[in-house]
Each structure stands twice: as C-alpha cells, then as structure tokens.
Design an enzyme around this catalytic site. Structure first.
Site, PDB file in Angstrom:
ATOM      1  CB  SER A  64      45.648  39.926  33.339  1.00 13.74           C
ATOM      2  OG  SER A  64      44.545  39.286  32.747  1.00 13.74           O
TER       3      SER A  64
HETATM    4  N1  SAH Z   1      40.676  38.592  35.847  1.00 12.88           N
HETATM    5  C1  SAH Z   1      41.533  37.431  35.886  1.00 12.88           C
HETATM    6  C2  SAH Z   1      42.077  37.120  34.499  1.00 12.88           C
HETATM    7  C3  SAH Z   1      42.023  35.669  34.218  1.00 12.88           C
HETATM    8  S1  SAH Z   1      42.281  35.212  32.535  1.00 12.88           S
HETATM    9  C4  SAH Z   1      42.633  37.589  36.922  1.00 12.88           C
HETATM   10  O1  SAH Z   1      42.819  38.697  37.457  1.00 12.88           O
HETATM   11  O2  SAH Z   1      43.301  36.613  37.234  1.00 12.88           O
HETATM   12  C5  SAH Z   1      40.626  35.199  31.895  1.00 12.88           C
HETATM   13  C6  SAH Z   1      39.639  34.267  32.550  1.00 12.88           C
HETATM   14  O3  SAH Z   1      38.434  34.319  31.769  1.00 12.88           O
HETATM   15  C7  SAH Z   1      40.047  32.798  32.605  1.00 12.88           C
HETATM   16  O4  SAH Z   1      40.021  32.377  33.946  1.00 12.88           O
HETATM   17  C8  SAH Z   1      38.965  32.086  31.779  1.00 12.88           C
HETATM   18  O5  SAH Z   1      38.609  30.812  32.284  1.00 12.88           O
HETATM   19  C9  SAH Z   1      37.803  33.060  31.870  1.00 12.88           C
HETATM   20  N2  SAH Z   1      36.771  32.935  30.824  1.00 12.88           N
HETATM   21  C10 SAH Z   1      36.937  32.620  29.507  1.00 12.88           C
HETATM   22  N3  SAH Z   1      35.737  32.614  28.879  1.00 12.88           N
HETATM   23  C11 SAH Z   1      34.798  32.922  29.814  1.00 12.88           C
HETATM   24  C12 SAH Z   1      33.366  33.054  29.773  1.00 12.88           C
HETATM   25  N4  SAH Z   1      32.643  32.851  28.668  1.00 12.88           N
HETATM   26  N5  SAH Z   1      32.730  33.389  30.938  1.00 12.88           N
HETATM   27  C13 SAH Z   1      33.431  33.591  32.090  1.00 12.88           C
HETATM   28  N6  SAH Z   1      34.775  33.474  32.172  1.00 12.88           N
HETATM   29  C14 SAH Z   1      35.456  33.138  31.055  1.00 12.88           C
END
Ligand code: SAH
Length: 214
Positions: A64
């Site tokens: 993000s």
């Molecule tokens: N907090 C992260 C943001 C990553 S983007 C950072 O700082 O980099 C959001 C993430 O949510 C992705 O990696 C995606 O694979 C994950 N995601 C999507 N649906 C999900 C679910 N049902 N359970 C767990 N993770 C999920």
C-alpha cells in the site's frame, strides 16, 4: 541488503511529506523513520520505496501507498500492548509498523508466495508477530478477541467473523467496497456489542478474496 545514510535521508523526506498530508501521530512518523521500507520492495526500486506511491510486490498484489498505511494506522489508534489482527500481510511493511508501535500483532495472508516472503524479512527486522497463511474472512479464533482489527484489502462486505472477534470497545478499520474504490470505514463496538461506523473518504485497494490462493 543495506540501510545507509541515503536511505535515511529518503525516509526523512517521506516522513515530512506524510506530516504535510495531516499524519500527526509522531509515533507513526517515528515508525516510518525507523523501518527500512526499501527492504519490502525489490532492491532496484529504492527511490520508489520512499515515494508516496503503491508498488507491485508479486502475486498481483501491491504494497500500500505510505500515506494509506499511515492513515489507516492513525485511524486504528493503536496503543502499546494491544492485540491487533491485520488482514493482508502482503509485503509485511504494515505489520512491521504495528509491531514498531508496540502492539501484539497477528497477521493473515492468503497468498502463500507472499506469506513465505514476508516472514523471514519481518524476522530479520527482529519483530515478532504471529503470521498465518489463511483466509482473513475467518479471522483467527484462537487468539480472539482483538483490541483492533485492520483490513488492508478492499472488503466487499463487513466480515461477520471479524466483528465477532473484536473486543467490546474495540475498533476495526476496513476499506469497504467491491469495485475499484473503497470507502475507509472506522467501525466501533460499544459496550452493548452494537457496532457503529464512520466514513473517512475514498481509497483504492486490491480486493479481499475468499479462501487461500495456491
Ligand atoms: N498490508 C500490506 C498490503 C498488501 S495488499 C502491506 O503493507 O504490504 C493486500 C493484501 O491482502 C494482499 O497481499 C492480498 O493477497 C491480501 N488478501 C486479499 N484477500 C485476503 C484474505 N481473504 N485473507 C488474507 N489476505 C488477503
């Protein structure tokens, strides 16, 4: 991987930019000053690591935008020692910010590739969250209830189990919406177990998907 004066200079610039965008919680700005964000991207992207932009981290997912991480963290209002559940470990950067704030962090990621990549990196930084490869819609029952829950992907609806796993008086930050944009919602559980919500504007997230990916 190294972290030198140049990286620290870039971090200082990023922190100044976040401050100018109304991130006022000094503890969060300090965390951004300490954590080497360039470790969470491929090493060739040092400049981008400290620009206020989202970035690809593999498996079609993004780390993000720094402002979004800071904004969500500020809304979450984390205090030392709180139990915080994060949905979407992704790169592990947000997880590290929560650890740096002194929370007991639990984080779930549905993409195995990302889970396997984030784990050693977070450990290398000497943070000690509990990480799980699984489906965030299910929450993490054995460690519930949580003081805070942070969803870092776009949720099509408010996941019921997560509301159940939130403490009385607890707060959940959730980007809500199935389309291209989400509304940032702060959900609060009052002493009767009733839930109220307040909106904090539009953001853009990758979707929260059901079950685990292979
Ligand atoms: N907090 C992260 C943001 C990553 S983007 C950072 O700082 O980099 C959001 C993430 O949510 C992705 O990696 C995606 O694979 C994950 N995601 C999507 N649906 C999900 C679910 N049902 N359970 C767990 N993770 C999920």
């Amino acid at each position: 991987m190294e972290d030198n004066f140049r990286h620290k200079g870039l971090r200082k610039q990023l922190v100044d930019e976040l401050r100018s965008k109304d991130i006022t919680d000094e503890r969060i700005l300090d965390a951004f000053m300490v954590i080497p964000r360039h470790y969470f991207l491929d090493t060739s992207f040092v400049q981008q690591a400290y620009s206020d932009i989202a970035f690809q981290i593999g498996a079609g997912q993004t780390i993000s935008q720094p402002y979004t991480v800071a904004f969500q963290t500020q809304l979450l209002d984390v205090q030392k020692g709180m139990k915080v559940l994060e949905i979407g470990t992704g790169s592990g950067f947000q997880t590290s910010v929560l650890c740096e704030l002194g929370a007991k962090v639990f984080s779930i990621e549905r993409q195995r590739e990302l889970f396997l990549k984030a784990k050693p990196l977070i450990e290398k930084l000497r943070y000690n969250p509990k990480l799980k490869y699984g489906d965030g819609f299910e929450g993490w029952e054995v460690y519930a209830p949580f003081d805070r829950i942070l969803i870092t992907c776009g949720a099509p609806h408010i996941p019921e189990k997560l509301v159940e796993q939130l403490k009385i008086g607890g707060k959940m930050v959730i980007p809500l919406g199935a389309g291209n944009t989400q509304e940032m919602i702060l959900l609060t559980k009052d002493s009767n177990g009733e839930v109220s919500r307040r909106s904090y504007g539009k953001f853009r997230f990758v979707p929260m998907l059901k079950d685990t990916a292979k």
